[in-house]
Enzyme design. Structure first.
Site, mmCIF file in Angstrom:
data_model
loop_
_atom_site.group_PDB
_atom_site.id
_atom_site.type_symbol
_atom_site.label_atom_id
_atom_site.label_comp_id
_atom_site.label_asym_id
_atom_site.label_seq_id
_atom_site.Cartn_x
_atom_site.Cartn_y
_atom_site.Cartn_z
ATOM 1 N N GLU A 106 -4.328 0.088 -8.743
ATOM 2 C CA GLU A 106 -3.266 1.061 -9.038
ATOM 3 C C GLU A 106 -2.060 0.305 -9.572
ATOM 4 O O GLU A 106 -1.628 -0.675 -8.955
ATOM 5 C CB GLU A 106 -2.822 1.786 -7.753
ATOM 6 C CG GLU A 106 -3.580 3.051 -7.454
ATOM 7 C CD GLU A 106 -3.050 3.733 -6.196
ATOM 8 O OE1 GLU A 106 -2.656 4.895 -6.285
ATOM 9 O OE2 GLU A 106 -3.042 3.109 -5.117
ATOM 10 N N HIS B 108 -1.408 -2.836 -7.104
ATOM 11 C CA HIS B 108 -2.083 -2.494 -5.847
ATOM 12 C C HIS B 108 -3.610 -2.604 -5.952
ATOM 13 O O HIS B 108 -4.277 -1.710 -6.488
ATOM 14 C CB HIS B 108 -1.676 -1.062 -5.428
ATOM 15 C CG HIS B 108 -2.241 -0.647 -4.114
ATOM 16 N ND1 HIS B 108 -2.702 0.625 -3.859
ATOM 17 C CD2 HIS B 108 -2.432 -1.342 -2.963
ATOM 18 C CE1 HIS B 108 -3.156 0.678 -2.617
ATOM 19 N NE2 HIS B 108 -2.994 -0.490 -2.057
ATOM 20 N N ASN C 160 -3.901 5.896 -1.177
ATOM 21 C CA ASN C 160 -3.586 5.974 0.256
ATOM 22 C C ASN C 160 -2.908 7.277 0.653
ATOM 23 O O ASN C 160 -2.957 7.660 1.820
ATOM 24 C CB ASN C 160 -2.738 4.771 0.680
ATOM 25 C CG ASN C 160 -3.604 3.539 0.803
ATOM 26 O OD1 ASN C 160 -4.685 3.599 1.368
ATOM 27 N ND2 ASN C 160 -3.159 2.427 0.243
ATOM 28 N N SER D 239 0.823 -1.204 0.000
ATOM 29 C CA SER D 239 0.000 0.000 0.000
ATOM 30 C C SER D 239 0.858 1.255 0.000
ATOM 31 O O SER D 239 0.334 2.348 -0.190
ATOM 32 C CB SER D 239 -0.860 0.037 1.260
ATOM 33 O OG SER D 239 -1.637 -1.123 1.352
HETATM 34 N N1 LIG Z 1 -5.899 -4.390 4.023
HETATM 35 C C1 LIG Z 1 -6.093 -3.578 3.016
HETATM 36 O O1 LIG Z 1 -7.113 -2.880 2.937
HETATM 37 C C2 LIG Z 1 -5.070 -3.491 1.916
HETATM 38 C C3 LIG Z 1 -5.421 -2.861 0.710
HETATM 39 C C4 LIG Z 1 -4.493 -2.822 -0.323
HETATM 40 C C5 LIG Z 1 -3.220 -3.374 -0.144
HETATM 41 N N2 LIG Z 1 -2.905 -3.957 1.065
HETATM 42 C C6 LIG Z 1 -1.552 -4.530 1.201
HETATM 43 O O2 LIG Z 1 -1.636 -5.930 1.022
HETATM 44 C C7 LIG Z 1 -0.642 -6.575 1.817
HETATM 45 C C8 LIG Z 1 -1.310 -7.604 2.719
HETATM 46 O O3 LIG Z 1 -2.277 -6.966 3.530
HETATM 47 P P1 LIG Z 1 -3.454 -7.787 4.230
HETATM 48 O O4 LIG Z 1 -4.443 -6.777 4.678
HETATM 49 O O5 LIG Z 1 -3.876 -8.914 3.355
HETATM 50 O O6 LIG Z 1 -2.680 -8.372 5.522
HETATM 51 P P2 LIG Z 1 -3.063 -9.646 6.411
HETATM 52 O O7 LIG Z 1 -2.464 -9.375 7.742
HETATM 53 O O8 LIG Z 1 -4.514 -9.966 6.292
HETATM 54 O O9 LIG Z 1 -2.270 -10.855 5.682
HETATM 55 C C9 LIG Z 1 -0.888 -10.915 5.570
HETATM 56 C C10 LIG Z 1 -0.511 -12.380 5.357
HETATM 57 O O10 LIG Z 1 0.894 -12.426 5.045
HETATM 58 C C11 LIG Z 1 1.393 -13.594 5.623
HETATM 59 N N3 LIG Z 1 2.845 -13.530 5.703
HETATM 60 C C12 LIG Z 1 3.614 -12.859 6.599
HETATM 61 N N4 LIG Z 1 4.914 -13.065 6.339
HETATM 62 C C13 LIG Z 1 4.966 -13.889 5.260
HETATM 63 C C14 LIG Z 1 6.026 -14.473 4.530
HETATM 64 N N5 LIG Z 1 7.300 -14.264 4.845
HETATM 65 N N6 LIG Z 1 5.733 -15.281 3.471
HETATM 66 C C15 LIG Z 1 4.437 -15.507 3.130
HETATM 67 N N7 LIG Z 1 3.386 -14.979 3.804
HETATM 68 C C16 LIG Z 1 3.652 -14.178 4.847
HETATM 69 C C17 LIG Z 1 0.693 -13.691 6.976
HETATM 70 O O11 LIG Z 1 0.772 -15.002 7.519
HETATM 71 C C18 LIG Z 1 -0.729 -13.279 6.589
HETATM 72 O O12 LIG Z 1 -1.522 -14.390 6.253
HETATM 73 C C19 LIG Z 1 0.090 -5.473 2.558
HETATM 74 O O13 LIG Z 1 1.238 -5.104 1.821
HETATM 75 C C20 LIG Z 1 -0.920 -4.336 2.568
HETATM 76 O O14 LIG Z 1 -0.333 -3.072 2.652
HETATM 77 C C21 LIG Z 1 -3.805 -4.045 2.078
#
Ligand SMILES: NC(=O)c1ccc[n+]([C@@H]2O[C@H](COP(=O)([O-])OP(=O)(O)OC[C@H]3O[C@@H](n4cnc5c(N)ncnc54)[C@H](O)[C@@H]3O)[C@@H](O)[C@H]2O)c1
Length: 291
Positions: A152, A140, A190, A119
């Site tokens: 994005e 993204h 963001n 993000s």
């Molecule tokens: N939550 C949102 O609204 C949103 C929106 C757009 C982008 N993002 C981005 O997406 C990404 C994930 O966010 P999320 O909300 O899904 O988080 P989340 O906490 O729901 O999930 C993250 C996952 O990554 C896994 N993980 C951690 N370390 C790891 C590794 N070394 N290898 C493989 N898996 C690993 C964890 O076990 C977990 O299941 C982030 O970069 C976040 O910025 C999030």
């Protein structure tokens, strides 16, 4: 480039949504995580969300079954070396993402495109540690992935035109719309959204309003479909804090300082919906404000 197999790293709320839309569009998906529990939960979520689409007549049962079969999970990151496009969607922490790309790199095919769903973290910096900065970019998605129309696409300084075109073609095949953003902290969505959420937390912290009055004010007074605190819980308060820190550090402007109350919620492990508690408590039948 003809992309057929897609690797998804991280099976959290974004990873499962990305696997869902890719499989629905006909791509083969290989999804990995460090936790088997996360992989199992992700498959269950995809199934539940597709079943909802079937019940609303937006997808046939046969298409759902075929899409579910296209999603395979593995705990072994090197397995993703056999894919054409990798979308990293692990926890929003730069050291985690760097370690993932370091570990994956020796197993990749030469043509594989690497992308991150980050993000806010610099695409150029993530790309610079890999052997293929020209085939690296930001991909993204918005949350929830199956519902939100925008993706994005962020070019790092070295991203080549073919890589951008290949990723744009994937977004087109998903039936979504891409917006091109330059690689500066938090990109477009963001950069604008998170300071608003952070300001809502300051408004709460300073006692200008409570959780309900703040959310209601933005819903009814600014025509937002969700209040900012409700939205923060939905995104994940750890992710919100991480993005504010990237804005604060990357732009070196105090206007981006994260609200101490946001930090406190994250320190408590009250990360929003995913932990059942954030600005609202989701453990009962209806969400109850925590302040
Ligand atoms: N939550 C949102 O609204 C949103 C929106 C757009 C982008 N993002 C981005 O997406 C990404 C994930 O966010 P999320 O909300 O899904 O988080 P989340 O906490 O729901 O999930 C993250 C996952 O990554 C896994 N993980 C951690 N370390 C790891 C590794 N070394 N290898 C493989 N898996 C690993 C964890 O076990 C977990 O299941 C982030 O970069 C976040 O910025 C999030």
């Amino acid at each position: 480039m003809d992309i057929q197999k897609i690797g998804v790293i991280g099976a959290g709320q974004m990873g499962n949504g990305i696997a869902h839309v890719m499989a629905q569009a006909g791509y083969d998906v290989l999804m990995t995580d460090i936790s088997q529990q996360a992989l199992d939960a992700a498959l269950a979520s995809v199934h539940k969300n597709m079943a909802r689409q079937v019940s609303r007549g937006k997808m046939t049962e046969a298409d759902m079954d075929a899409a579910l079969k296209r999603i395979v999970t593995t705990l072994d990151l090197p397995d993703l070396g056999a894919t054409d496009l990798v979308i990293e969607a692990a926890t929003e922490r730069e050291t985690i993402k760097q370690a993932i790309f370091d570990d994956l790199q020796p197993h990749l095919q030469p043509h594989t495109i690497l992308t991150s769903n980050t993000s806010s973290i610099s695409i150029t910096r993530l790309a610079s540690r890999t052997d293929r900065p020209e085939r690296f970019m930001g991909f993204h998605f918005m949350n929830p992935v199956p519902v939100m129309q925008l993706v994005e696409l962020i070019r790092g300084i070295a991203t080549d035109a073919e890589t951008f075109a290949s990723c744009k073609a994937v977004v087109d095949k998903l039936g979504k719309t891409s917006a091109s953003a330059e690689d500066f902290p938090a990109f477009i969505v963001n950069r604008i959204l998170m300071p608003m959420i952070n300001e809502a937390v300051y408004t709460l912290y300073e006692g200008v309003g409570n959780v309900l009055s703040i959310d209601q004010s933005l819903k009814l007074g600014a025509n937002h479909p969700m209040g900012p605190l409700e939205l923060a819980d939905f995104i994940g308060l750890d992710t919100c804090l991480a993005i504010m820190n990237v804005l604060h550090d990357g732009l070196a402007d105090t206007k981006y300082r994260p609200c101490p109350l946001l930090t406190k919620y994250v320190e408590a492990g009250w990360l929003g919906r995913k932990t059942q508690r954030g600005f609202y408590d989701y453990r009962g039948d209806v969400p109850v404000p925590t302040r």
